[in-house]
Write a protein that holds these residues in place. Structure first.
Motif, PDB file in Angstrom:
ATOM      1  N   PRO A 167      28.277 -44.979 -33.071  1.00  0.00           N
ATOM      2  CA  PRO A 167      28.433 -45.691 -32.470  1.00  0.00           C
ATOM      3  C   PRO A 167      27.085 -46.999 -33.310  1.00  0.00           C
ATOM      4  O   PRO A 167      26.048 -46.412 -33.371  1.00  0.00           O
ATOM      5  N   ASP A 168      27.125 -48.064 -33.129  1.00  0.00           N
ATOM      6  CA  ASP A 168      26.565 -49.246 -33.750  1.00  0.00           C
ATOM      7  C   ASP A 168      25.207 -49.181 -33.016  1.00  0.00           C
ATOM      8  O   ASP A 168      23.849 -49.224 -33.398  1.00  0.00           O
ATOM      9  N   ILE A 169      25.333 -48.950 -31.745  1.00  0.00           N
ATOM     10  CA  ILE A 169      24.477 -49.144 -29.908  1.00  0.00           C
ATOM     11  C   ILE A 169      24.791 -48.530 -29.517  1.00  0.00           C
ATOM     12  O   ILE A 169      25.869 -49.218 -28.964  1.00  0.00           O
ATOM     13  N   ILE A 170      24.239 -47.264 -28.722  1.00  0.00           N
ATOM     14  CA  ILE A 170      24.808 -46.926 -27.630  1.00  0.00           C
ATOM     15  C   ILE A 170      23.223 -47.782 -26.296  1.00  0.00           C
ATOM     16  O   ILE A 170      22.173 -47.802 -26.772  1.00  0.00           O
ATOM     17  N   PHE A 171      24.530 -47.746 -25.539  1.00  0.00           N
ATOM     18  CA  PHE A 171      23.854 -48.748 -23.969  1.00  0.00           C
ATOM     19  C   PHE A 171      23.246 -47.879 -22.770  1.00  0.00           C
ATOM     20  O   PHE A 171      24.824 -47.506 -22.431  1.00  0.00           O
ATOM     21  N   MET A 172      22.561 -47.253 -22.042  1.00  0.00           N
ATOM     22  CA  MET A 172      22.828 -46.850 -21.150  1.00  0.00           C
ATOM     23  C   MET A 172      22.106 -47.540 -19.744  1.00  0.00           C
ATOM     24  O   MET A 172      20.885 -47.705 -20.407  1.00  0.00           O
ATOM     25  N   ASP A 173      23.568 -47.779 -18.437  1.00  0.00           N
ATOM     26  CA  ASP A 173      22.638 -48.204 -17.475  1.00  0.00           C
ATOM     27  C   ASP A 173      22.156 -47.299 -16.501  1.00  0.00           C
ATOM     28  O   ASP A 173      23.002 -46.371 -15.871  1.00  0.00           O
ATOM     29  N   GLU A 174      20.530 -46.386 -16.173  1.00  0.00           N
ATOM     30  CA  GLU A 174      20.322 -45.621 -15.599  1.00  0.00           C
ATOM     31  C   GLU A 174      21.454 -44.349 -15.298  1.00  0.00           C
ATOM     32  O   GLU A 174      22.158 -44.408 -14.417  1.00  0.00           O
ATOM     33  N   PRO A 175      21.971 -44.632 -16.525  1.00  0.00           N
ATOM     34  CA  PRO A 175      22.348 -42.603 -16.455  1.00  0.00           C
ATOM     35  C   PRO A 175      21.912 -41.353 -15.213  1.00  0.00           C
ATOM     36  O   PRO A 175      23.068 -40.879 -15.290  1.00  0.00           O
ATOM     37  N   PHE A 176      20.798 -41.124 -15.400  1.00  0.00           N
ATOM     38  CA  PHE A 176      20.636 -39.871 -14.995  1.00  0.00           C
ATOM     39  C   PHE A 176      20.495 -40.175 -13.488  1.00  0.00           C
ATOM     40  O   PHE A 176      19.796 -39.822 -12.903  1.00  0.00           O
ATOM     41  N   GLY A 177      20.258 -41.274 -12.648  1.00  0.00           N
ATOM     42  CA  GLY A 177      19.839 -41.947 -11.629  1.00  0.00           C
ATOM     43  C   GLY A 177      20.579 -40.890 -10.308  1.00  0.00           C
ATOM     44  O   GLY A 177      19.285 -40.884  -9.195  1.00  0.00           O
TER      45      GLY A 177
END
Length: 262
Positions: A156-166
């Motif tokens: 992907p052009d950009i990868i967005f991660m929202d607290e993936p390891f919480g």
């Protein structure tokens, strides 16, 4: 074409409930992200980090402002987005290789090619031998690794991660941080990463953005001047790491106190 990979201009966002009451989540944010940059966004709980990320990736339309990727609207069909959330998003009825290949299947890649690509990604991330296993047969860390490489498989052009390891334990978190750094080092995708963990942000990112209490503005930005490649176990003893961690915690404490006063 824009000099930046992603640009946010005049972002303002207000939530409205069913009876018309309004909550101002984001006041005014202008932000630029460079090609191949690893950007972390931090802030006190409830400050609007996830709201901002969802606006950045096009899941939420802001009340005002625009998000551009290389000068094009974020929702352009030509822009590939990867998104990794806190929750387990693997499909339980699919084995792991077909889960990893899901995005490629949606893109229309032939079955033989996409499964070969999925196996290559699994080998790169240490999941060889688990191709025919199902999500319930994997540990939490292995499932999260599969989610990450599923996003990476589409390049992907950009990868967005929202607290993936919480929800993961500290040892699994550190192992996955190593995986992220390794794969990012090889592919140099642009990554925008939400975390409440200041140490994690410093370990992974090139730059850290601190959001103020709600309604959010960018309170401060920090450049992480720690050489790459980074060794997870050694980062926390780096002088720059300790200095930056103390500075960011102090600024977050100020925001918490300001929020309480209001």
């Amino acid at each position: 074409m824009s000099d930046y990979k992603l640009t946010m201009r005049g972002i303002h966002h207000v939530y409205k409930n069913k009876v018309g009451d309004e909550t101002e989540a984001i006041k005014l944010i202008n932000l630029n992200v460079m090609e191949g940059e690893f950007l972390a966004i931090v802030g006190a709980s409830g400050c609007g980090k996830s709201t901002l990320l969802n606006i950045m990736c096009g899941m939420i339309d802001p009340s005002e402002g625009e998000v551009l990727v290389e000068g094009k609207n974020i929702k352009s069909e030509k822009i590939k987005i990867g998104y990794i959330s806190q929750s387990d998003t693997l499909l339980p009825w699919r084995n792991i290789e077909s889960n990893v290949a899901l995005g490629l299947e949606i893109e229309g890649m032939p079955k033989k090619e996409r499964l070969q690509k999925a196996r290559e990604m699994m080998k790169m991330s240490g999941l060889s031998g688990f191709e025919k296993k199902y999500p319930y047969e994997l540990s939490g860390g292995m499932k999260k690794r599969a989610v990450i490489i599923r996003a990476l498989a589409q390049n992907p052009d950009i990868i967005f991660m929202d607290e993936p390891f919480g929800p993961l334990d500290v040892f699994t978190r550190e192992n996955l941080q190593k995986e992220i750094l390794k794969m990012w080092g090889e592919r140099k995708n642009t990554i925008i990463y939400i975390t409440h963990d200041i140490a994690e942000a410093i370990t992974l990112a090139d730059r850290i953005v601190l959001l103020s209490h709600r309604p959010s503005v960018v309170k401060k930005e920090y450049i992480v001047d720690i050489p790459r490649p980074r060794v997870i176990e050694e980062c926390k003893y780096n002088t720059e790491f300790l200095k930056l961690e103390k500075e960011i915690w102090g600024d977050i404490k100020d925001e918490l106190e300001n929020g309480d006063e209001e």
